[in-house]
Design an enzyme around this catalytic site. Structure first.
Site, PDB file in Angstrom:
ATOM      1  N   HIS A   1     105.906 -72.252  -6.300  1.00 45.51           N
ATOM      2  CA  HIS A   1     106.530 -71.225  -5.969  1.00 45.51           C
ATOM      3  C   HIS A   1     107.709 -71.179  -6.840  1.00 45.51           C
ATOM      4  CE1 HIS A   1     105.384 -70.748  -1.338  1.00 45.51           C
ATOM      5  NE2 HIS A   1     104.301 -71.051  -2.118  1.00 45.51           N
TER       6      HIS A   1
ATOM      7  N   HIS B   1      94.755 -75.154  -3.316  1.00 44.50           N
ATOM      8  CA  HIS B   1      94.598 -75.410  -2.109  1.00 44.50           C
ATOM      9  C   HIS B   1      93.494 -76.504  -1.649  1.00 44.50           C
ATOM     10  CE1 HIS B   1      95.893 -71.118  -0.733  1.00 44.50           C
ATOM     11  NE2 HIS B   1      96.694 -71.756  -0.994  1.00 44.50           N
TER      12      HIS B   1
END
Length: 736
Positions: A97, A265
């Site tokens: 992020h 993920h």
């Protein structure tokens, strides 16, 4: 009223003190914002003007830092327990992020400044609970201090997290310097509501689903796409379109996108254990006693198994802290049913799950859960382009591992610019096309005598001051301080797409390049040793010679600095599609605008000046000087407030500020203005919004007045030469 409620000076009821009250921006919301040119000043930086981060980083024991990070991964703290006893997934999300705000449209965002520590990013909805990740890192940052920036540490923590869970990374480069105040130049969107959907006022979308440039994220406050689907609609096919658009705007192709999503993920879980209404305010809105932390939750213990972050709940695969093929295996093995998380978010659970694929709870070993997928995850299975890529990775684990490692390196290093800026022992040796590689210097450089001789040959070649200055400016001014791309080094102006950009006047450009290439060829052929001059150097040298000639025409003896050492890139080292985003749609320095835009021309000028790392005085003196040097697009006379040709005088400012001239909009073009003699009405000058703003805007007029004074000529020449040299040298990281 208590005395405590009164001002200690006036005795009146207290009001906001210095900096408070109704602002200029409140009174005049359309006022030109010059503040973006004066960010990150020495007054906000506690390190001092002599601090050299690169030198400090070179003293860092990187191996020791990494060992401390590896230890931290499994050192679970009671105040914020690690899922599965491992902080790795949290640090991957933090690094992702930090880097994921990058968008290639304007090069802004990214991991390069450590801005996740500051507003607005420290309080974005998509960054919920990353404040805990940074606080977990504080003891390591505290230990190594100035030798590693927060920006570098966050990326390094992500790398170490991946390595600690079983995947070797592609490499790591340090060199990111922290900022010390929020970045005001980054346009995050116009919405006035966090996570506003596309049907809300001031949406970033128009048409069917056309995303506003240069934005990449689909909603205000998200880093990428909405994991629940477009506007929360759980449609994997539609989500795939959003994923493709967003990742493309972050400079990722389809294969890199699949690798990043599937690889990222592979680790960790999502958090949506309960009602999101029980989560407190973000860090910037949290009470003082929270000490910079936010999102305090009253759901259960508010941490561990009771954590609420995205609102989606669960893990993607059975072993969330190990690099393996579990994500892709589970994705394609099972059918998926749409459910609501405990927080009310749309998500998908695998049907009829084999026991071997059940996921042990992150904090209770006696519980197991079905694997989860988001709507965005399912786009890898149902999107017709992503699906075959994902299946290929599933069948080729080594290819998948390499693809993820490379894509992760690109994600976390994309905004650093060329390899010349990379620091540390883990810098990969391989040149990558997205780094805009330039060959290393492999010959003796020209000396002062050569420079003087070459300048004389250039000036005798028949090329005008205007041609020389315009070509050098066109080459150098592609630089963007946002992601350190562009600039004169490499001489990519001779390749597509730059040679064909309208702003560069292709036919005229070719004449100049051919003449300079002839001078280069003659010089290099005449050397008995290994001395050479590159075309990249010669283009800049020609501009410098032009400036010096124009200064001489004005009666000034100006020596324009020049440092050889630029090299010429090869065409195969130039990704044309990647460079297309550097094309100026407007360049106020050349009085060029490709089309009519909703944004005012003077705002586009300031935006471009900020990308060139210019201050307001530097922007002002460059515009005034370039007008005098004939650098306007198409030889336009707009803003050429002089009767002299190719003469570096302060006439632009003198005549702009002349009260004997009255201005009015042109009848033919509302963005062009006519300046007439106040007494006779005779037309004297024409100018654009970019020209007149230096007389209209009070702050810019104050600067223009300095150069318009009778004693302003000498300072004007000095300041123009300094600003010119700065632009010509913006990409010379080898000189730092």
């Amino acid at each position: 009223m208590s005395e405590n409620g009164k001002c200690p000076v006036t005795g009146k009821t207290s009001k906001p003190v210095a900096g408070g009250g109704t602002s200029n921006q409140d009174w005049w919301p359309n006022q030109l914002n010059l503040n973006i040119l004066h960010q990150q000043s020495s007054k906000s930086n506690p390190m001092g003007g002599d601090f050299n981060y690169a030198e400090e980083f070179k003293k860092l024991d990187l191996k020791a830092v990494k060992e401390d990070l590896y230890t931290l991964m499994t050192d679970s703290q009671e105040w914020w327990p690690a899922d599965y006893g491992h902080y790795g997934p949290l640090f991957i999300r933090m690094a992702w992020h930090s880097a994921g705000t990058y968008r290639m449209g304007d090069g802004r965002g990214g991991a390069g400044s450590g801005s996740q520590r500051l507003a607005p990013l420290n309080s974005w909805p998509d960054n919920v609970n990353l404040d805990k990740a940074r606080r977990l890192l504080w003891p390591i940052k505290q230990k190594y201090g100035k030798r590693i920036s927060w920006a570098d540490l966050m990326v390094l923590a992500g790398n170490c997290a991946i390595e600690s869970m079983g995947l070797p990374t592609f490499g790591f480069a340090g060199g990111r310097e922290d900022v010390w105040e929020p970045e005001q130049d980054v346009y995050w969107g116009s919405e006035e509501e966090w996570l506003a959907t596309s049907d809300k006022p001031k949406s970033r979308y128009s048409g069917e689903r056309d995303l506003e440039n240069p934005l990449a994220a689909v909603q205000m406050g998200l880093i990428y796409v909405n994991p629940e689907g477009p506007d929360g609609n759980p449609d994997p096919i539609a989500s795939g379109k959003d994923v493709r658009e967003t990742f493309a705007r972050m400079a990722m192709n389809d294969e890199e996108t699949v690798a990043l999503v599937a690889g990222g993920h592979t680790f960790g879980k999502c958090h949506g254990a309960g009602d999101a209404a029980l989560v407190g305010p973000e860090p910037e809105a949290a009470p003082l006693e929270e000490m910079g932390l936010g999102w305090k939750s009253s759901h259960g213990r508010g941490k561990g198994g009771d954590t609420i972050s995205s609102g989606i709940e669960g893990a993607w695969k059975p072993r969330p802290t190990t690099w393996d093929m579990g994500y892709l295996k589970v994705l394609f093995k099972y059918d998926w049913e749409l459910v609501k998380s405990p927080a009310g978010a749309n998500q998908w659970l695998a049907k009829d799950v084999d026991d071997e694929d059940m996921v042990v709870d992150a904090h209770d070993p006696d519980k197991k859960h079905r694997p989860m997928m988001t709507t965005a995850d399912l786009s890898l299975k149902f999107d017709p382009i992503y699906e075959p890529i994902a299946r290929r990775y599933l069948e080729n684990p080594e290819e998948f591992a390499d693809a993820f490692a490379r894509a992760w390196f690109k994600l976390t290093h994309r905004d650093m610019g060329p390899r010349a800026r990379y620091l540390g022992p883990e810098v990969p040796e391989e040149d990558l096309i997205w780094q805009d590689p330039i060959p290393a210097v492999d010959h003796e450089l020209i000396d002062d005598k050569d420079i003087a001789d070459l300048k004389a040959k250039i000036l005798a070649s028949g090329l005008s001051v205007s041609q020389l200055v315009t070509t050098a400016w066109a080459s150098a001014s592609t630089f963007r301080g946002s992601d350190n791309r562009g600039g004169a080094n490499g001489a990519r102006i001779r390749f597509a797409p730059q040679k064909d950009w309208a702003v560069n006047q292709p036919a005229e450009l070719q004449k100049v390049l051919q003449a300079l290439e002839g001078i280069q060829k003659d010089f290099n052929a005449g050397q008995s040793g290994g001395k050479k001059v590159s075309l990249a150097d010669l283009i800049v040298l020609g501009g410098c010679a032009g400036v010096e000639k124009a200064a001489q025409n004005a009666g000034a003896d100006a020596a324009v600095p020049f440092a050889p050492g630029r090299m010429d890139a090869l065409e195969e080292q130039t990704d044309g599609d990647s460079f297309s985003v550097l094309e100026p749609k407007a360049d106020g320095f050349r009085n060029f605008q490709k089309a009519k835009f909703a944004v005012k021309a003077e705002e586009l000028l300031v935006d471009r000046a900020q990308l060139l790392t210019l201050t307001a005085p530097e922007m002002t003196v460059l515009v005034g000087g370039l007008r005098m040097l004939g650098a306007n697009y198409g030889n336009s006379k707009h803003g050429v407030f002089t009767d002299k040709s190719e003469t570096l005088t302060n006439d632009f400012f003198v005549n702009l500020l002349d009260m004997g001239t009255v201005w009015k909009p042109s009848a033919n073009d509302e963005d062009v203005f006519e300046g007439s003699d106040r007494k006779t009405g005779a037309l004297k000058w024409t100018g654009t919004r970019v020209d007149l703003v230096f007389g209209s805007n009070s702050q810019l007029r104050a600067i223009a007045e300095v150069y318009g004074c009778e004693d302003g000529q000498e300072k004007f020449v000095q300041d123009f030469v300094a600003a010119w040299d700065k632009v010509m040298s913006l990409d010379r990281f080898d000189l730092a």
